[in-house]
Motif scaffolding. Structure first.
Motif, PDB file in Angstrom:
ATOM      1  N   PRO A   1       6.003   2.671  -4.601  1.00  0.00           N
ATOM      2  CA  PRO A   1       4.552   2.446  -4.449  1.00  0.00           C
ATOM      3  C   PRO A   1       4.062   2.880  -3.070  1.00  0.00           C
ATOM      4  O   PRO A   1       4.796   2.808  -2.078  1.00  0.00           O
ATOM      5  N   LEU A   2       2.838   3.331  -3.024  1.00  0.00           N
ATOM      6  CA  LEU A   2       2.198   3.710  -1.765  1.00  0.00           C
ATOM      7  C   LEU A   2       1.616   2.447  -1.127  1.00  0.00           C
ATOM      8  O   LEU A   2       0.929   1.665  -1.778  1.00  0.00           O
TER       9      LEU A   2
ATOM     10  N   ARG B   1      -2.954   3.553  -9.240  1.00  0.00           N
ATOM     11  CA  ARG B   1      -1.968   3.160 -10.249  1.00  0.00           C
ATOM     12  C   ARG B   1      -0.991   2.122  -9.719  1.00  0.00           C
ATOM     13  O   ARG B   1      -0.711   1.128 -10.383  1.00  0.00           O
ATOM     14  N   ASP B   2      -0.462   2.334  -8.510  1.00  0.00           N
ATOM     15  CA  ASP B   2       0.555   1.437  -7.985  1.00  0.00           C
ATOM     16  C   ASP B   2       0.452   1.364  -6.467  1.00  0.00           C
ATOM     17  O   ASP B   2       1.188   2.043  -5.745  1.00  0.00           O
TER      18      ASP B   2
ATOM     19  N   SER C   1       1.538   7.074  -7.247  1.00  0.00           N
ATOM     20  CA  SER C   1       0.914   5.806  -6.867  1.00  0.00           C
ATOM     21  C   SER C   1      -0.598   5.862  -7.045  1.00  0.00           C
ATOM     22  O   SER C   1      -1.234   4.864  -7.375  1.00  0.00           O
ATOM     23  N   ALA C   2      -1.172   7.034  -6.801  1.00  0.00           N
ATOM     24  CA  ALA C   2      -2.621   7.179  -6.891  1.00  0.00           C
ATOM     25  C   ALA C   2      -2.971   8.651  -7.055  1.00  0.00           C
ATOM     26  O   ALA C   2      -2.177   9.545  -6.748  1.00  0.00           O
ATOM     27  N   PHE C   3      -4.175   8.871  -7.541  1.00  0.00           N
ATOM     28  CA  PHE C   3      -4.710  10.220  -7.696  1.00  0.00           C
ATOM     29  C   PHE C   3      -6.004  10.293  -6.890  1.00  0.00           C
ATOM     30  O   PHE C   3      -6.913   9.484  -7.096  1.00  0.00           O
TER      31      PHE C   3
ATOM     32  N   LEU D   1      -0.738  11.408  -5.018  1.00  0.00           N
ATOM     33  CA  LEU D   1      -0.167  10.712  -3.872  1.00  0.00           C
ATOM     34  C   LEU D   1       0.966   9.806  -4.310  1.00  0.00           C
ATOM     35  O   LEU D   1       0.889   9.175  -5.370  1.00  0.00           O
ATOM     36  N   GLY D   2       2.012   9.726  -3.497  1.00  0.00           N
ATOM     37  CA  GLY D   2       3.135   8.862  -3.810  1.00  0.00           C
ATOM     38  C   GLY D   2       3.707   8.229  -2.568  1.00  0.00           C
ATOM     39  O   GLY D   2       3.457   8.684  -1.438  1.00  0.00           O
ATOM     40  N   GLY D   3       4.491   7.166  -2.755  1.00  0.00           N
ATOM     41  CA  GLY D   3       5.076   6.467  -1.629  1.00  0.00           C
ATOM     42  C   GLY D   3       6.268   7.202  -1.032  1.00  0.00           C
ATOM     43  O   GLY D   3       6.732   8.196  -1.541  1.00  0.00           O
TER      44      GLY D   3
END
Length: 312
Positions: free
Chosen positions: A131-132, A184-185, A234-236, A310-312
């Protein structure tokens, strides 16, 4: 074709590269163009000199600035009166009804020198699934399009007018690009869709027919996962453009400036992500109409122009 070339060309699996290139150069790609609905980008380009219109080329021609263009000069000059200055100073405030607003935490310091970040920057298509963190997101958004300074000018009566300045350059300081998120996360932030509010350094939840995870799945459906495993994201980060914010001043050339601004912001996202050890990847192959519907854009006065994972 000579007899030797013909023999070489029919040699089967061992066909030399030079002969393959020779044969390929004589293939006719346009022979059946009038009888098929399939036209590749190369074919469209090749036929542009004929009867087909070429909107991309027309845009480049129509957005040219020529010496002595008084209409252009007057349009630009009009943005120095009180009404225009006041309007520009408010760009970035919430423009639509939205739900709860969430203040972003203090951004992280970037622990890497610029030359090192540039050397290390890569598009990360293989996401870890981690997760980010919310602080990382705040850092990315601040570096992308956050307020970094304030300039002050005066109206005709001497009243001071503050002009917020952002991390990415923008033609005339008009900032036609807005940022939006499908979360998302990210621990501490509920799944759903958000607008980034740079003047408040906050996120505002977008009220749509779908909510939470369903809204995020609607965004993911508009991003074909052919080259990035979006299920690990994690997110867009979605960029929208309001073309007339720039075109009212600069005409069709204003759209050039908006596209340039999109690139400036995207690069800032990449550099910030690299510096704090997060993943980022451009995602230009989205389905426009579907992404517009997911975020409630009309597709004309405001439309999705770019997306990033985007990602962690």
């Amino acid at each position: 074709m000579t007899e030797a070339a013909s023999d070489e060309a029919t040699a089967g699996p061992g066909l030399p590269i030079a002969s393959a290139a020779y044969l390929n150069s004589f293939k006719n790609f346009t022979a059946h163009a009038s009888s098929t609905g399939l036209r590749t980008a190369q074919l469209r380009y090749a036929m542009a000199a004929g009867e087909l219109s070429n909107p991309a080329l027309e845009f480049l021609l129509n957005s040219r600035y020529r010496r002595g263009d008084r209409e252009f000069e007057i349009s630009v000059q009009s943005y120095f009166d009180d009404a225009a200055l006041t309007m520009v100073s408010q760009v970035g405030r919430r423009m639509r009804k939205s739900g709860e607003t969430f203040a972003l935490p203090t951004p992280l310091p970037l622990p890497m020198a610029l030359h090192e970040v540039i050397a290390r920057r890569r598009s990360n298509r293989t996401l870890s699934g981690e997760p980010l963190k919310l602080t990382a997101l705040a850092t990315i958004l601040q570096c992308a399009a956050g307020i970094t300074a304030t300039a002050t000018t005066e109206l005709k009566d001497g009243t001071p007018c503050s002009m917020p300045l952002r991390a990415a350059p923008s033609g005339g300081g008009l900032y036609p690009i807005d940022l939006h998120l499908a979360v998302r996360d990210i621990p501490g932030l509920a799944p759903g869709l958000y607008d980034f509010l740079p003047l408040q350094d906050a996120l505002a939840r977008i009220e749509t027919d779908a909510a939470g995870d369903d809204a995020v799945r609607g965004v993911m459906a508009a991003l074909p996962g052919d080259f990035v495993d979006i299920r690990r994201a994690s997110a867009f980060l979605v960029f929208s453009v309001s073309p007339w914010r720039s075109m009212r001043k600069y005409g069709q050339r204003g759209l050039r400036f908006a596209l340039m601004e999109t690139g400036y912001i995207a690069e800032n996202v990449h550099l910030a992500s690299t510096a704090i050890g997060c993943a980022s990847c451009d995602y230009g192959g989205f389905y426009d109409d579907e992404l517009n519907r997911a975020f409630g854009f009309d597709g004309h006065y405001q439309t999705a122009i770019h997306a990033m994972v985007l990602g962690g």
